[in-house]
Design a protein around this motif. Structure first.
Motif, PDB file in Angstrom:
ATOM      1  N   ALA A 118     -29.240   0.561 -86.655  1.00 21.26           N
ATOM      2  CA  ALA A 118     -28.010   0.485 -86.705  1.00 21.26           C
ATOM      3  C   ALA A 118     -27.156   0.541 -85.682  1.00 21.26           C
ATOM      4  CB  ALA A 118     -27.376   1.054 -88.421  1.00 21.26           C
ATOM      5  N   ILE A 119     -26.948   1.559 -85.139  1.00 21.72           N
ATOM      6  CA  ILE A 119     -26.994   1.552 -83.196  1.00 21.72           C
ATOM      7  C   ILE A 119     -27.217   0.270 -82.645  1.00 21.72           C
ATOM      8  CG2 ILE A 119     -26.983   2.667 -81.801  1.00 21.72           C
ATOM      9  CD1 ILE A 119     -27.649   5.003 -82.908  1.00 21.72           C
ATOM     10  N   VAL A 120     -27.960  -0.594 -82.751  1.00 18.29           N
ATOM     11  CA  VAL A 120     -28.309  -1.768 -81.691  1.00 18.29           C
ATOM     12  C   VAL A 120     -27.584  -2.945 -82.450  1.00 18.29           C
ATOM     13  CG1 VAL A 120     -29.878  -3.091 -80.792  1.00 18.29           C
ATOM     14  CG2 VAL A 120     -30.603  -0.418 -80.919  1.00 18.29           C
ATOM     15  N   ASN A 121     -27.506  -2.978 -83.339  1.00 17.65           N
ATOM     16  CA  ASN A 121     -26.790  -3.747 -83.844  1.00 17.65           C
ATOM     17  C   ASN A 121     -25.066  -3.774 -83.902  1.00 17.65           C
ATOM     18  OD1 ASN A 121     -28.386  -6.454 -85.159  1.00 17.65           O
ATOM     19  ND2 ASN A 121     -29.504  -4.686 -86.009  1.00 17.65           N
ATOM     20  N   LEU A 178     -22.881  -7.806 -87.142  1.00 21.02           N
ATOM     21  CA  LEU A 178     -22.109  -7.195 -88.173  1.00 21.02           C
ATOM     22  C   LEU A 178     -23.051  -6.685 -89.386  1.00 21.02           C
ATOM     23  CD1 LEU A 178     -18.241  -8.027 -87.544  1.00 21.02           C
ATOM     24  CD2 LEU A 178     -19.423  -6.256 -86.850  1.00 21.02           C
ATOM     25  N   GLY A 179     -23.568  -7.947 -89.970  1.00 17.74           N
ATOM     26  CA  GLY A 179     -24.289  -7.370 -91.192  1.00 17.74           C
ATOM     27  C   GLY A 179     -25.726  -6.857 -91.681  1.00 17.74           C
ATOM     28  N   GLN A 206     -27.729  -1.568 -91.943  1.00 19.60           N
ATOM     29  CA  GLN A 206     -29.294  -0.795 -92.101  1.00 19.60           C
ATOM     30  C   GLN A 206     -28.524   0.477 -91.799  1.00 19.60           C
ATOM     31  OE1 GLN A 206     -29.360  -2.746 -88.109  1.00 19.60           O
ATOM     32  NE2 GLN A 206     -31.397  -4.207 -89.277  1.00 19.60           N
ATOM     33  N   PHE A 207     -27.014   1.245 -92.180  1.00 21.32           N
ATOM     34  CA  PHE A 207     -26.357   2.092 -91.644  1.00 21.32           C
ATOM     35  C   PHE A 207     -26.615   2.957 -93.119  1.00 21.32           C
ATOM     36  CE2 PHE A 207     -22.952   5.109 -92.824  1.00 21.32           C
ATOM     37  CZ  PHE A 207     -22.758   5.888 -91.171  1.00 21.32           C
ATOM     38  N   THR A 237     -31.257 -11.144 -78.306  1.00 29.87           N
ATOM     39  CA  THR A 237     -32.503 -11.802 -78.914  1.00 29.87           C
ATOM     40  C   THR A 237     -33.370 -10.626 -77.780  1.00 29.87           C
ATOM     41  OG1 THR A 237     -32.030 -13.738 -78.427  1.00 29.87           O
ATOM     42  CG2 THR A 237     -33.844 -12.886 -79.113  1.00 29.87           C
ATOM     43  N   ILE A 238     -33.096 -10.324 -76.730  1.00 33.02           N
ATOM     44  CA  ILE A 238     -33.693  -9.323 -76.135  1.00 33.02           C
ATOM     45  C   ILE A 238     -33.993  -7.856 -76.944  1.00 33.02           C
ATOM     46  CG2 ILE A 238     -34.920  -7.930 -74.302  1.00 33.02           C
ATOM     47  CD1 ILE A 238     -34.456 -10.416 -72.738  1.00 33.02           C
ATOM     48  N   LEU A 239     -32.831  -7.347 -77.442  1.00 28.63           N
ATOM     49  CA  LEU A 239     -32.628  -5.817 -77.897  1.00 28.63           C
ATOM     50  C   LEU A 239     -33.074  -6.046 -79.465  1.00 28.63           C
ATOM     51  CD1 LEU A 239     -28.756  -5.188 -76.646  1.00 28.63           C
ATOM     52  CD2 LEU A 239     -31.763  -3.689 -75.973  1.00 28.63           C
ATOM     53  N   GLU A 240     -32.977  -6.888 -80.575  1.00 30.50           N
ATOM     54  CA  GLU A 240     -33.484  -7.795 -80.986  1.00 30.50           C
ATOM     55  C   GLU A 240     -34.532  -7.624 -81.378  1.00 30.50           C
ATOM     56  OE1 GLU A 240     -31.855  -7.288 -83.936  1.00 30.50           O
ATOM     57  OE2 GLU A 240     -30.258  -7.786 -83.806  1.00 30.50           O
TER      58      GLU A 240
END
Length: 323
Positions: free
Chosen positions: A19-22, A49-50, A55-56, A127-130
């Protein structure tokens, strides 16, 4: 407030991290979209956003589902995580619809977008973070099922055992898998559109990303609808049955039911023992088996009924778990 804080500490950590990363990714993508007007970037912004909102809610639901039973709700709150997930997928569904609609509009009326370098950098970093969050979710899947792996084995074993993961972890895994694939798809579309002037490809990428989001919605909805009703876990039934029948004092198993409620497993067991045993000896068997079963991952309560041996074997026809 103190009780709520304790519950939140027990929430699904993969969901909170995702949730934080997204949220960070969605803000970065949103700013990039405002500067470039790129429809593939819009699709990825809506996707992130979705995912962040979803995830939150998953984190909150997984935490509240661990609340202890009360007098008003004696069966506990285990299924609350399934209810929250059913509500959360509506958010993803709305985002998916908007993504597909915008992609279709761009395919019908293709226009060139600017900021090629900005788009590539933002999509690449996102994409790297995901991928990082996806890898953490893979590790969480293996942790929940008590399996260890390293390197490429993490990918292979997490995919193979995803069905055994908790609902919240499974959702994070699937969403970030789709997000990683969507990021790569958006990068490919932006690059091709920039160098070939085939601008409708960005709209096609948006539609495909929306379709992948709808796939997640369908899978999560079906899994959690079954969880709300109360789904039997046949794999755990076979596993626990094999554990119980291996006990030298257990002559047979008349019946076993393992019901999955959210992240919790409730076990009901009926066994046969030697009719010559005393009540005290039968109680010792019950206590010993309950302790072993409660040690299994996810099991929160065990009910064991004891009957005398009837000379008719019931368990031998049960399917055995595959290794």
């Amino acid at each position: 407030m103190g009780e709520l804080f304790k519950l939140l500490k027990r929430g699904n950590k993969s969901a909170m991290l995702a949730a934080i990363v997204n949220t960070v990714i969605a803000i970065i993508k949103g700013v990039a979209y405002m500067f470039t007007g790129n429809v593939a970037m819009f699709a990825e912004t809506m996707h992130s956003l979705g995912d962040a909102a979803n995830q939150f809610f998953v984190f909150i639901g997984s935490a509240l589902s661990k609340k202890a039973p009360t007098e008003k709700f004696p069966n506990g709150f285990g299924r609350l995580v399934n209810l929250v997930l059913l509500g959360a997928v509506l958010i993803v569904g709305i985002m998916a619809f908007e993504t597909i609609k915008e992609g279709y509009h761009h395919m019908v009326h293709p226009t060139a977008s600017g900021g090629f370098i900005i788009n590539i950098i933002v999509l690449g970093v996102a994409t790297i973070l995901e991928t990082f969050v996806l890898f953490k979710a893979m590790k969480e899947v293996l942790h929940e099922i008590g399996m260890e792996a390293s390197g490429p084995g993490v990918f292979a074993k997490s995919f193979a055992n995803l069905g055994r993961a908790k609902p919240a972890t499974k959702l994070v895994f699937m969403e970030d898998l789709v997000a990683t694939m969507g990021g790569l798809l958006a990068i490919i579309a932006v690059v091709i559109a920039h160098f070939s002037n085939i601008h409708w490809l960005e709209g096609l990428a948006s539609i495909l990303i929306g379709a992948m989001m709808f796939f997640v919605v369908g899978r999560v909805f079906l899994d959690n609808a079954a969880g709300v009703i109360g789904q039997a876990d046949e794999e755990m039934e076979n596993k626990i049955g094999s554990l119980v029948i291996a006990d030298p004092d257990v002559k047979d198993i008349q019946g076993i039911t393992v019901i999955k409620e959210g992240e919790d497993l409730h076990v009901e067991l009926e066994i046969e023992v030697d009719p010559q045993l005393t009540v005290a000896e039968a109680d010792d068997i019950r206590d010993r088996l309950a302790e072993k079963i409660l040690a299994e991952n996810g099991v929160v309560d065990v009910k064991i009924e004891i009957d005398e041996e009837d000379e008719v074997m019931h368990w031998e026809n049960r399917p055995r778990p595959t290794v």
